[in-house]
Write an enzyme that holds these catalytic residues in place. Structure first.
Site, mmCIF file in Angstrom:
data_model
loop_
_atom_site.group_PDB
_atom_site.id
_atom_site.type_symbol
_atom_site.label_atom_id
_atom_site.label_comp_id
_atom_site.label_asym_id
_atom_site.label_seq_id
_atom_site.Cartn_x
_atom_site.Cartn_y
_atom_site.Cartn_z
ATOM 1 N N PRO A 62 0.782 -1.224 0.000
ATOM 2 C CG PRO A 62 -0.948 -1.550 1.531
ATOM 3 C CD PRO A 62 0.320 -2.184 1.006
ATOM 4 C CG ASN A 63 -0.449 4.354 1.024
ATOM 5 O OD1 ASN A 63 -1.356 4.862 0.372
ATOM 6 N ND2 ASN A 63 -0.624 3.851 2.222
ATOM 7 N NE ARG A 113 1.960 13.716 0.575
ATOM 8 C CZ ARG A 113 1.205 13.269 1.585
ATOM 9 N NH1 ARG A 113 0.256 12.399 1.362
ATOM 10 N NH2 ARG A 113 1.422 13.695 2.822
ATOM 11 C CE1 TYR A 166 8.690 5.507 3.486
ATOM 12 C CE2 TYR A 166 7.270 7.437 3.305
ATOM 13 C CZ TYR A 166 7.607 6.242 3.925
ATOM 14 O OH TYR A 166 6.866 5.775 4.978
ATOM 15 C CG ASN A 219 8.407 -1.716 1.115
ATOM 16 O OD1 ASN A 219 7.689 -1.827 2.113
ATOM 17 N ND2 ASN A 219 9.082 -0.612 0.840
ATOM 18 C CB ALA A 234 1.168 0.605 6.622
ATOM 19 C CD GLU A 271 10.183 -7.156 6.746
ATOM 20 O OE1 GLU A 271 10.400 -8.289 7.260
ATOM 21 O OE2 GLU A 271 9.738 -6.201 7.412
ATOM 22 C CG HIS A 291 10.826 -1.902 5.668
ATOM 23 N ND1 HIS A 291 9.479 -1.855 5.424
ATOM 24 C CD2 HIS A 291 11.063 -3.064 6.315
ATOM 25 C CE1 HIS A 291 8.914 -2.945 5.907
ATOM 26 N NE2 HIS A 291 9.862 -3.701 6.457
ATOM 27 N NE ARG A 330 9.428 6.701 9.202
ATOM 28 C CZ ARG A 330 8.562 6.467 8.210
ATOM 29 N NH1 ARG A 330 8.777 5.485 7.352
ATOM 30 N NH2 ARG A 330 7.504 7.241 8.078
HETATM 31 O O1 CA2 Z 1 10.118 2.422 4.612
HETATM 32 C C1 CA2 Z 1 9.340 1.710 3.976
HETATM 33 O O2 CA2 Z 1 9.614 1.254 2.865
HETATM 34 C C2 CA2 Z 1 7.940 1.425 4.528
HETATM 35 O O3 CA2 Z 1 7.612 0.072 4.235
HETATM 36 C C3 CA2 Z 1 7.003 2.360 3.797
HETATM 37 C C4 CA2 Z 1 5.571 2.348 4.328
HETATM 38 C C5 CA2 Z 1 5.550 2.496 5.851
HETATM 39 O O4 CA2 Z 1 4.222 2.361 6.330
HETATM 40 C C6 CA2 Z 1 6.443 1.479 6.526
HETATM 41 O O5 CA2 Z 1 6.421 1.703 7.934
HETATM 42 C C7 CA2 Z 1 7.872 1.613 6.030
HETATM 43 C C8 CA2 Z 1 4.763 3.490 3.751
HETATM 44 C C9 CA2 Z 1 4.770 3.584 2.279
HETATM 45 C C10 CA2 Z 1 4.161 4.901 1.904
HETATM 46 O O6 CA2 Z 1 4.914 5.423 0.861
HETATM 47 C C11 CA2 Z 1 4.717 6.713 0.526
HETATM 48 C C12 CA2 Z 1 5.648 7.233 -0.336
HETATM 49 C C13 CA2 Z 1 5.539 8.534 -0.711
HETATM 50 C C14 CA2 Z 1 4.489 9.310 -0.270
HETATM 51 C C15 CA2 Z 1 3.556 8.778 0.589
HETATM 52 C C16 CA2 Z 1 3.669 7.464 0.980
#
Ligand code: CA2
Length: 143
Positions: free
Chosen positions: A10-11, A18, A23, A73, A76, A97, A99, A106
């Site tokens: 997701p996302n 963003r 990221y 990956n 969340a 896995e 991230h 965090r």
């Molecule tokens: O650090 C990572 O790759 C995560 O898996 C990313 C997830 C987060 O919930 C994990 O705790 C760590 C979130 C992905 C959201 O990605 C976005 C990227 C750009 C803008 C908004 C969200």
């Protein structure tokens, strides 16, 4: 040709759009290109992303007996999904896995991962380079 399944949850379709301070600026398309470059001869990458937990689970089921390894990956879902863990437990090959961010620096809720109970390796905080390292490692393990 052996296939490596690259799954993003997701996302992660929003990568590069963003929160670049967390990221980075690379997009999901950049991630997929980088993963393909990291692939050893005789391997190919099948890259998929979904915002739906059930879709990710279906893809993991389809990978049983078909893919040499999985790089995931879970976004969340990492921190919440026993269902994803159960699906990965039904897959026999190597699982890594990834991230993008260093989740342990965090919020506390990001420190626990259900997926880590199955993963053969966990990479966090290397930015998108983590995907390349994971793919290269799977090629070694499954070669
Ligand atoms: O650090 C990572 O790759 C995560 O898996 C990313 C997830 C987060 O919930 C994990 O705790 C760590 C979130 C992905 C959201 O990605 C976005 C990227 C750009 C803008 C908004 C969200």
């Amino acid at each position: 040709m052996k296939t490596i399944l690259l799954l993003n949850g997701p996302n992660l379709n929003l990568l590069g759009q963003r929160q670049p301070e967390i990221y980075g600026r690379e997009t999901l398309a950049d991630v997929e290109a980088l993963a393909r470059e990291a692939c050893a001869e005789g391997f190919s990458v099948e890259a998929k992303q979904s915002n739906w937990e059930g879709q990710l689970i279906d893809w993991i089921h389809e990978a049983r007996g078909a893919a040499a390894g999985i790089v995931i990956n879970p976004g969340a879902l990492t921190h919440t999904s026993v269902a994803l863990l159960d699906a990965l437990n039904a897959f026999d090959g190597p699982v890594i896995e990834v991230h993008v961010s260093q989740v342990h620096k965090r919020e506390k809720f990001r420190h626990h991962s259900y997926v880590s109970k199955r993963a053969d390796a966990v990479i966090a905080g290397l930015g998108v380079d983590g995907y390349g390292a994971a793919v290269a490692r799977i090629c070694k393990l499954a070669g």
